[in-house]
Design a protein around this motif. Structure first.
Motif, mmCIF file in Angstrom:
data_model
loop_
_atom_site.group_PDB
_atom_site.id
_atom_site.type_symbol
_atom_site.label_atom_id
_atom_site.label_comp_id
_atom_site.label_asym_id
_atom_site.label_seq_id
_atom_site.Cartn_x
_atom_site.Cartn_y
_atom_site.Cartn_z
ATOM 1 N N PRO A 14 0.812 -1.224 0.000
ATOM 2 C CA PRO A 14 0.000 0.000 0.000
ATOM 3 C C PRO A 14 0.842 1.270 0.000
ATOM 4 C CG PRO A 14 -0.147 -1.153 2.110
ATOM 5 C CD PRO A 14 0.523 -2.080 1.161
ATOM 6 N N GLY A 15 2.023 1.225 0.611
ATOM 7 C CA GLY A 15 2.870 2.411 0.621
ATOM 8 C C GLY A 15 3.344 2.816 -0.753
ATOM 9 N N LEU A 16 3.475 1.839 -1.655
ATOM 10 C CA LEU A 16 3.876 2.161 -3.028
ATOM 11 C C LEU A 16 2.758 2.907 -3.743
ATOM 12 C CD1 LEU A 16 6.056 1.938 -5.195
ATOM 13 C CD2 LEU A 16 5.093 -0.282 -5.840
ATOM 14 N N SER A 89 11.958 6.374 -3.147
ATOM 15 C CA SER A 89 11.887 5.024 -2.593
ATOM 16 C C SER A 89 10.962 5.032 -1.386
ATOM 17 C CB SER A 89 13.285 4.553 -2.195
ATOM 18 O OG SER A 89 13.271 3.224 -1.747
ATOM 19 N N GLY A 90 9.953 4.143 -1.380
ATOM 20 C CA GLY A 90 8.996 4.099 -0.282
ATOM 21 C C GLY A 90 7.579 3.906 -0.819
ATOM 22 N N VAL A 91 6.594 4.435 -0.157
ATOM 23 C CA VAL A 91 6.664 4.914 1.226
ATOM 24 C C VAL A 91 6.713 3.685 2.128
ATOM 25 C CG1 VAL A 91 5.492 6.167 3.056
ATOM 26 C CG2 VAL A 91 5.381 7.022 0.712
ATOM 27 N N ASN A 92 7.737 3.603 2.972
ATOM 28 C CA ASN A 92 7.908 2.414 3.785
ATOM 29 C C ASN A 92 6.849 2.288 4.871
ATOM 30 O OD1 ASN A 92 9.816 0.109 4.399
ATOM 31 N ND2 ASN A 92 9.697 1.072 6.405
ATOM 32 N N ARG A 93 6.486 1.054 5.159
ATOM 33 C CA ARG A 93 5.570 0.764 6.268
ATOM 34 C C ARG A 93 6.377 0.768 7.563
ATOM 35 N NH1 ARG A 93 3.752 -3.674 9.248
ATOM 36 N NH2 ARG A 93 1.520 -3.643 9.767
ATOM 37 N N GLY A 94 6.394 1.896 8.235
ATOM 38 C CA GLY A 94 7.185 2.054 9.442
ATOM 39 C C GLY A 94 8.332 3.014 9.219
ATOM 40 N N GLY A 105 16.047 -1.332 3.299
ATOM 41 C CA GLY A 105 16.033 -1.433 1.845
ATOM 42 C C GLY A 105 15.459 -0.199 1.197
ATOM 43 N N THR A 106 14.553 0.484 1.898
ATOM 44 C CA THR A 106 13.981 1.729 1.384
ATOM 45 C C THR A 106 15.075 2.768 1.188
ATOM 46 O OG1 THR A 106 11.892 1.295 2.514
ATOM 47 C CG2 THR A 106 12.315 3.561 1.848
ATOM 48 N N LEU A 123 11.308 7.746 1.592
ATOM 49 C CA LEU A 123 10.152 8.194 2.356
ATOM 50 C C LEU A 123 9.613 7.048 3.195
ATOM 51 C CD1 LEU A 123 10.044 9.645 -0.677
ATOM 52 C CD2 LEU A 123 8.001 10.697 0.304
ATOM 53 N N SER A 124 9.291 7.335 4.458
ATOM 54 C CA SER A 124 8.770 6.313 5.370
ATOM 55 C C SER A 124 7.677 6.902 6.236
ATOM 56 C CB SER A 124 9.897 5.761 6.259
ATOM 57 O OG SER A 124 10.938 5.208 5.473
#
Length: 253
Positions: A14-16, A89-94, A105-106, A123-124
């Motif tokens: 979902p973050g993508l 790169s992201g959006v990371n979950r956390g 990895g993000t 982005l996270s």
């Protein structure tokens, strides 16, 4: 402006989707090259001993059987006909703050973009300390494009990326932006969860304890805990420049 998107949570995360909405506020030329499966914790690793496979799943949208670093290399060196102007790169979950930075990895996706000569941001989205908490993506979705526009105007060295973390709060509760340094948690949160399978054989999960630190002002930890968006410039050069003279002196004796 051409934008290349990647992540470490995988092509269906979902973050993508949130990152795509942010990117389309900035440009109509958006490409996605993301891992086929979850690559959280892959850091800046490459796939060298196995072949990579790329699968086109939509216009300008590819899934790659590798790490975020692999994805950025595939995007820049093979899949895109001309290089992007920006890698997101992201959006990371956390959140990816403090000690997380070296595992992420993000962040590595943005590192590889910078290494290949493209301005890059990671982005996270932070979320609650309760293990059952759900990620509220609205903060990143609402403020992401605005933050990126501001940072695009900043002249950055060729080996520097921006690590952007959004706090776990409603978009209207954001107190502002803080330019931060990488923090340090009070304790290492990694733990080994030992279990047994149905035949009594041991197996293990690496996991993170949920623990609030007492961070110093000016750190990414402090910003996220206090509802600020944290923007941390991160360099690829890992040299401890303060140590050079003392180490040289010791080796010369």
């Amino acid at each position: 402006m051409r934008i290349l998107l990647t992540n470490d949570d995988g092509i269906h995360a979902p973050g993508l989707e949130v990152l795509e909405s942010i990117a389309r506020d900035l440009s109509d030329d958006v490409w996605v090259v993301a891992p086929e499966t979850d690559q959280s914790g892959a850091s800046h690793s490459l796939t060298l001993s196995d072949p990579l496979r790329s699968r086109e799943i939509g216009p300008k949208r590819f899934a790659v059987s590798g790490t975020p670093t692999d994805c950025v290399i595939m995007g820049l060196r093979h899949l895109l006909d001309t290089p992007p102007d920006l890698v997101l790169s992201g959006v990371n979950r956390g959140q990816n703050i403090a000690d997380d930075t070296t595992y992420s990895g993000t962040i590595a996706g943005a590192m590889e973009g910078v290494a290949l000569g493209v301005k890059s941001f990671a982005l996270s989205q932070a979320y609650g300390w309760d293990a059952a908490s759900q990620v509220n993506w609205d903060c990143a979705r609402t403020h992401g494009a605005r933050v990126i526009r501001k940072l695009l105007a900043v002249e950055t060295p060729g080996d520097t990326l921006f690590n952007i973390n959004f706090p776990d709060c409603a978009p209207d509760d954001i107190k502002g932006l803080q330019v931060t340094r990488q923090g340090k948690r009070d304790q290492n949160l990694l733990m080994v969860d030992a279990r047994e399978d149905g035949r009594g054989r041991p197996y293990y999960w690496l996991a993170f304890r949920r623990h609030l630190s007492n961070p110093a002002e000016g750190t990414d930890l402090y910003a996220i805990y206090n509802n600020y968006i944290a923007v941390t410039p991160v360099k690829l050069d890992l040299t401890d420049h303060d140590m050079l003279a003392s180490v040289a002196g010791a080796l010369a004796e």
